[in-house]
Scaffold this active site. Structure first.
Site, PDB file in Angstrom:
ATOM      1  N   ARG A  56       0.799  -1.228   0.000  1.00 50.16           N
ATOM      2  CA  ARG A  56       0.000   0.000   0.000  1.00 50.16           C
ATOM      3  C   ARG A  56       0.830   1.275   0.000  1.00 50.16           C
ATOM      4  NH1 ARG A  56      -4.961  -1.532   3.319  1.00 50.16           N
ATOM      5  NH2 ARG A  56      -3.392  -1.892   4.899  1.00 50.16           N
ATOM      6  N   LYS A 164       2.652 -20.013   7.471  1.00 46.90           N
ATOM      7  CA  LYS A 164       1.728 -20.271   8.556  1.00 46.90           C
ATOM      8  C   LYS A 164       1.299 -18.955   9.206  1.00 46.90           C
ATOM      9  CE  LYS A 164       4.646 -20.885  12.565  1.00 46.90           C
ATOM     10  NZ  LYS A 164       4.297 -19.663  13.144  1.00 46.90           N
ATOM     11  N   HIS A 194       9.364 -23.110   8.135  1.00 46.90           N
ATOM     12  CA  HIS A 194      10.787 -22.797   7.931  1.00 46.90           C
ATOM     13  C   HIS A 194      11.718 -23.757   8.669  1.00 46.90           C
ATOM     14  CE1 HIS A 194      10.538 -20.607  11.771  1.00 46.90           C
ATOM     15  NE2 HIS A 194      11.849 -20.574  11.787  1.00 46.90           N
ATOM     16  N   LYS A 198      15.889 -25.761   7.705  1.00 50.21           N
ATOM     17  CA  LYS A 198      17.110 -25.728   8.518  1.00 50.21           C
ATOM     18  C   LYS A 198      17.972 -26.945   8.191  1.00 50.21           C
ATOM     19  CE  LYS A 198      14.904 -23.270  12.351  1.00 50.21           C
ATOM     20  NZ  LYS A 198      15.578 -22.042  12.741  1.00 50.21           N
ATOM     21  N   GLU A 232      12.809 -20.693  23.581  1.00 53.17           N
ATOM     22  CA  GLU A 232      13.268 -19.379  23.136  1.00 53.17           C
ATOM     23  C   GLU A 232      13.495 -18.527  24.369  1.00 53.17           C
ATOM     24  OE1 GLU A 232      11.386 -17.955  19.235  1.00 53.17           O
ATOM     25  OE2 GLU A 232       9.759 -18.975  20.286  1.00 53.17           O
ATOM     26  N   ASP A 251       1.176 -21.837  17.631  1.00 51.77           N
ATOM     27  CA  ASP A 251       2.250 -21.101  16.957  1.00 51.77           C
ATOM     28  C   ASP A 251       3.373 -22.027  16.488  1.00 51.77           C
ATOM     29  OD1 ASP A 251       3.778 -18.889  16.064  1.00 51.77           O
ATOM     30  OD2 ASP A 251       4.848 -18.772  17.979  1.00 51.77           O
ATOM     31  N   HIS A 256       6.089 -26.690  13.559  1.00 51.75           N
ATOM     32  CA  HIS A 256       7.514 -27.040  13.673  1.00 51.75           C
ATOM     33  C   HIS A 256       7.745 -28.334  14.484  1.00 51.75           C
ATOM     34  CE1 HIS A 256       7.763 -23.095  12.118  1.00 51.75           C
ATOM     35  NE2 HIS A 256       7.911 -22.419  13.238  1.00 51.75           N
ATOM     36  N   LYS A 354       8.404 -19.475  25.362  1.00 54.63           N
ATOM     37  CA  LYS A 354       9.155 -18.224  25.259  1.00 54.63           C
ATOM     38  C   LYS A 354       9.659 -17.835  26.640  1.00 54.63           C
ATOM     39  CE  LYS A 354       7.035 -16.647  21.058  1.00 54.63           C
ATOM     40  NZ  LYS A 354       8.043 -16.842  20.017  1.00 54.63           N
TER      41      LYS A 354
END
Ligand code: BG6
Length: 503
Positions: A56, A164, A194, A198, A232, A251, A256, A354
Site C-alpha cells: 500500500r 503459517k 521454515h 534448517k 526461546e 504457533d 515445527h 518463550k
C-alpha cells in the site's frame, strides 16, 4: 558471486520473478529480503531474477530498492557487495496498491510482462503471500481475475507460497486450503514451515538413513522416550496482534514440533522425492495418539515479569497490546504416543516456550537402561541412560551420552558426552532456512514443503488439546522468565518417572 573454481554440484534457479506481498512485515524485512540477496550473492539466482514488491505504501521503484537495501545491509548473512547488489537492484520493482484494488493487480500484470520482456523472466512467476491469512482469499481472487494464477503453461510456471498460520484449527485450515487451491493447483502451492529449511532438520534424515549404527536402535525395543524441545529466550516482542489468542501450541507445536516428530519417527521413504517423503510423514502423523487424560498429559504456562540474564523483563500480561486477563499460553508441553510397531509404548514429550532459560531446539532420543546394571550402587539415579541428542539450534550438531569409567582405582562410572558440531566439522556456515526454501520454490522442488494433508493431520492432533483447554477453562500457570517453564510441565514427566533434560 560463485567462485568459478568451485566444482561442487549446485542447483541454480532459472529465470524467474518473485512477487512479494507483505514487504513491510517483520518476516520480509528480517528474513525474506536478506535471503534473496544471500542467494544472489552465492550465485544461486540467475542474472535475470526479478523481485516485485506489492504494497500500500506510496513508493517508487527507487524507494523500494532503498528499503530492500537497508534490510539486506542490516540482516543478510553474507557480506554486502556492490556488484551483487547492482545485479539484484536492476530487477527490483514496486507496485503500489491495496489487496482489493483490481487496478493495482492490472499494473502488477503489466510489470511482470515488462520484466518477462526486458529482463527475460520468461513468464515464471512465484507469488509469496507473507500476509495475514484473512487476506489470502482477496489476493488469490485478484491473481486469478487478472490471469496471474493457475498452472504451468507453455508461457512459464506460476507458484504460490504461503506462510503459517495455516488456519487455527482443522476446519479453518480446510477452508484456507480450499481458497488457495481454487486458484492454484495443489502442486503449485508451497507451504512454508521454515524448520524444514534448517540444515540440522534435514540432517535428521541423513543421520537416520545414511548410517547403519542408529536405525537398529531407533525403536521401542531400545528407546525409552523422546523429548522435543523448542525453547526461546525472547518474549513475544511486538507480535501481540498475532500471538494473543494463538499461543505456543498453535504457533509452533502444530507445525515445527510435529514436523520434527514426524522426521524423527517416520519410516524410511523409498526415495526422498516429495511424494514418498510426505507420504511417510503423513503416515506417522496419522498414527499419533493422544493421552487418555489430556489434563495429565499436557501443561500450559505464561511468563511472568522478572529477571532474565540479569535484565528486568515484562510479563506476558504486561506486554504491549496484550489484555491484562489474556489466557494465551506462552509455554505448552504435550505427551503423545505413536501407534506403530516401531513406537508402541514410547512417549514423545514435546515442549515449546518463550522466555525460557536459553534459546535451544533439540530432539533427545533417550534410551532404556541396560538390563543389568552392575554399577548401580556407585552412581546417581540418572546414570546409564544413553541419549542421542540432535541439536537443531543454535549450537548445531549432535551429542551422544553414555557411561564411562572415571579414572582411578575404583570402578566409578559417570555419564559423558561425545559431540559432533557443524562448526568444527565443516568450514561452510549453514545457510538460513529461507535461502533454501526460496531457492526450492524457484526450482519447483517440493520435498521440504508440507502437503495439505500433513497440515490437517497436525490439526487433528492439536485440536482435542485446544478443545479440552477451552472447555475446562484451563489457565496457563505462571513461570519465571529464564526458568524451564511451569511446575506442571515438570510434573508431566515426573508422573511417568522421568525428567526433562536440561539442554
Ligand atoms: C515462528 C514462530 O514460526 O518461529 C515464532 O511464529 C518463533 O513465534 C519462531 O519465534 C522461531 O523461529 P527460529 O527459527 O528462530 O527458531
Amino acid at each position: 558471486m560463485r567462485d568459478p573454481k568451485d566444482r561442487r554440484l549446485t542447483r541454480v534457479a532459472g529465470p524467474s520473478a518473485l512477487v512479494l506481498f507483505g514487504v513491510t512485515g517483520d518476516l520480509a524485512q528480517k528474513k525474506l529480503l536478506p535471503a534473496i540477496y544471500d542467494l544472489m550473492n552465492r550465485g544461486l539466482l540467475p542474472p535475470s531474477f526479478a523481485l516485485v514488491g506489492f504494497g500500500r505504501r506510496d513508493w517508487s521503484d527507487e524507494r523500494f530498492q532503498q528499503v530492500v537495501r537497508e534490510s539486506v545491509e542490516a540482516h543478510s548473512r553474507t557480506p554486502f557487495r556492490e556488484d551483487v547488489w547492482h545485479q539484484l537492484t536492476t530487477g527490483i520493482r514496486f507496485v503500489q496498491g491495496a489487496f482489493d484494488d483490481g487496478e493495482a493487480f492490472r499494473r502488477l500484470g503489466e510489470t511482470l510482462a515488462e520484466l518477462d520482456e526486458t529482463r527475460g523472466t520468461q513468464g515464471n512467476h512465484a507469488f509469496y503471500l507473507s500476509i495475514p491469512p484473512n487476506a489470502f482469499e482477496t489476493v488469490c481472487q485478484q491473481l486469478a481475475d487478472h490471469d496471474l494464477a493457475g498452472r504451468h503453461t507453455e508461457h512459464g510456471w506460476r507458484r504460490v507460497v504461503i506462510e503459517k498460520p495455516f488456519g487455527h484449527d482443522l476446519d479453518s485450515a480446510r477452508e484456507l486450503n480450499a481458497i488457495v487451491e481454487r486458484v492454484f493447483p495443489a502442486d503449485s502451492v508451497f507451504r512454508i514451515d521454515h524448520y524444514l529449511g534448517k540444515e540440522t532438520v534435514q540432517n535428521i534424515l541423513a543421520l537416520r538413513f545414511a548410517n547403519q549404527m542408529f536405525e537398529p536402535l531407533w525403536n521401542a525395543n531400545f528407546v525409552d522416550h523422546v523429548q522435543i524441545t523448542m525453547a526461546e529466550d525472547i518474549g513475544i516482542g511486538s507480535r501481540a496482534g498475532y500471538y494473543d489468542g494463538v499461543g505456543a501450541a498453535r504457533d509452533v507445536i502444530q507445525n515445527h514440533l510435529l514436523q520434527l516428530l514426524a522426521l524423527t519417527a517416520m519410516e524410511e521413504p523409498i526415495t526422498f522425492d516429495a511424494q514418498q517423503l510426505r507420504a511417510e510423514k503423513a503416515k506417522v502423523l496419522a498414527a499419533v495418539t493422544l493421552p487418555e487424560d489430556i489434563s495429565a498429559g499436557s501443561a500450559l504456562g505464561q511468563y511472568e515479569a522478572g529477571l532474565q540474564g540479569g535484565r528486568a523483563v515484562s510479563g506476558f500480561l504486561q506486554e504491549k497490546d496484550i489484555p491484562p486477563d489474556s489466557r494465551t499460553e506462552t509455554f505448552a508441553a504435550l505427551k503423545l504416543g505413536i501407534d506403530t510397531r516401531r513406537w508402541a509404548g514410547v512417549p514423545f514429550y514435546l515442549r515449546a516456550g518463550k522466555r525460557l532459560g536459553r534459546r535451544v531446539t533439540e530432539i533427545a532420543v533417550v534410551f532404556k537402561r541396560a538390563p543389568n546394571l552392575l554399577f548401580q550402587k556407585n552412581d546417581h539415579e540418572e546414570f546409564g541412560q544413553n541419549a542421542i541428542v540432535l541439536r537443531i539450534q543454535p549450537d548445531e550438531g549432535m551429542t551422544i551420552r553414555f557411561a564411562s569409567k572415571v579414572p582411578g582405582t575404583q570402578m566409578e562410572l559417570r555419564d559423558v558426552s561425545m559431540d559432533f558440531g557443524y562448526g568444527q566439522s565443516f568450514t561452510e556456515s549453514s545457510p538460513e532456512a529461507y535461502e533454501r526454501l526460496i531457492l526450492d520454490v524457484l526450482l519447483g522442488e517440493p520435498p521440504l514443503f508440507p502437503r495439505h494433508e500433513e497440515v490437517e493431520l497436525s490439526w487433528k492432533i492439536l485440536d482435542p488439546f485446544e478443545r479440552h483447554w477451552a472447555e475446562h477453562d484451563v489457565r496457563p500457570e505462571p513461570y519465571a522468565p529464564g526458568s524451564w517453564g511451569p511446575e506442571s510441565a515438570h510434573e508431566l514427566l515426573a508422573r511417568d518417572g522421568r525428567a526433562w533434560r536440561r539442554p
